[in-house]
Design an enzyme around this catalytic site. Structure first.
Site, short mmCIF file in Angstrom:
data_model
loop_
_atom_site.label_atom_id
_atom_site.label_comp_id
_atom_site.label_asym_id
_atom_site.label_seq_id
_atom_site.Cartn_x
_atom_site.Cartn_y
_atom_site.Cartn_z
N SER A 1 0.86 -1.18 0.00
CA SER A 1 0.00 0.00 0.00
C SER A 1 0.90 1.23 0.00
CB SER A 1 -0.88 0.00 1.26
OG SER A 1 -1.51 1.26 1.44
N TYR B 1 -1.66 -1.21 10.41
CA TYR B 1 -1.75 -1.51 8.98
C TYR B 1 -0.51 -1.01 8.25
CZ TYR B 1 -3.48 -1.35 4.16
OH TYR B 1 -3.62 -1.50 2.79
#
Length: 285
Positions: free
Chosen positions: A145, A158
């Site tokens: 990401s 995350y």
């Protein structure tokens, strides 16, 4: 290892019953590959595969896999091989992204992110690498990401897991590429899926940073064809991140604050996020 033609290639994709994974399955099927959709929701995996097979000329199957369980992941490889042949490409797509401040995050949710986002990637990568190195060919794609680089507030755990995926994949490519095995890390930006529902991207930034799952899927297929080491999607966001990285940290954070990028996750609508948070807190990822 350049994989210019995908015709007849066997592709395994985790977390592929919905979202980016399903769009990627469709893109590889359209390119002539044989696709195995893997997901913790075995029923949804099978129904998604059946629907994709019905609207394409490709062979598509759906299987259950728990990426956090190495035995389940190994069985996924074995069952796919028995049904459609040995895997040529593995895409480690399964992942979860709860939002909120770390101090409010339960230890169970922290562990769950690490299990799925980190252990899932290492499990799949190791199982694929041992097969691919022995054959002298194959390709592993790990989905990270842009948060791995930008480190957004509201995504502490995350971000840490995706930072791991980024570093792990870069190092893995250096290990495996001399053996004919391609390794690619993909860094999506703000993608219109359930994963990012309710997050608040500044309106001015939509054209620059936001894309659809199909855009990520197209980027993954292109990266595999070209044997790219890294792909940021959209590329325009990658350019912005590189430009911002030239600034000192204090100045960079001030710019992010002025542009309202630092509240993208902390300002997420809790009601819109609720359904997703309920799903990922259970057994469905």
């Amino acid at each position: 290892m350049t994989t210019s033609s995908l015709q007849g290639r066997v592709v395994l994709i985790t977390g592929a019953a919905r979202g980016i994974g399903l769009a990627t399955a469709e893109a590889f099927a359209a390119a002539g590959a044989t696709v195995t959709i893997g997901d913790i929701d075995g029923d949804l995996s099978k129904s998604s595969a059946a629907a994709l097979a019905a609207r394409s000329s490709a062979k598509v199957i759906g299987l259950r896999v728990d990426v956090t369980d190495r035995e389940s992941f190994a069985a996924f490889f074995a069952e796919a091989e028995a049904l459609v042949g040995a895997a040529d490409i593995l895409i480690n797509n399964a992942g979860i992204m709860p939002t909120g401040y770390f101090v409010d995050e339960s230890p169970e949710l922290t562990d769950r992110q690490i299990d799925i986002n980190v252990r899932g990637v290492t499990n799949g990568s190791h199982l694929a690498a041992t097969r691919f190195v022995n054959r002298g060919k194959g390709h592993i794609v790990n989905i990270a990401s842009v948060a791995a680089i930008t480190a957004e507030p509201g995504l502490a755990t995350y971000t840490g897991t995706k930072h791991f995926v980024l570093g792990f994949t870069d190092a893995l490519r250096r290990e495996l590429h001399p053996h004919g095995v391609g390794v690619t890390v993909v860094l999506p930006g703000f993608i219109n899926t359930e994963l990012s529902e309710g997050t608040v991207v500044p309106r001015w930034a939509h054209a620059l940073a936001c894309r659809e799952p199909e855009d990520v899927a197209a980027g993954i297929v292109a990266a595999v064809r070209a044997d790219s080491s890294r792909a940021t999607i959209p590329a325009s966001l990658g350019i912005l991140i590189k430009t911002m990285s030239l600034l000192p940290a204090r100045a960079r954070h001030a710019v992010q604050h002025a542009l309202h990028f630092d509240t993208t996750m902390t300002g997420a609508d809790p009601e819109q996020r609720a359904a997703y948070h309920r799903r990922i807190s259970g057994t469905d990822h």
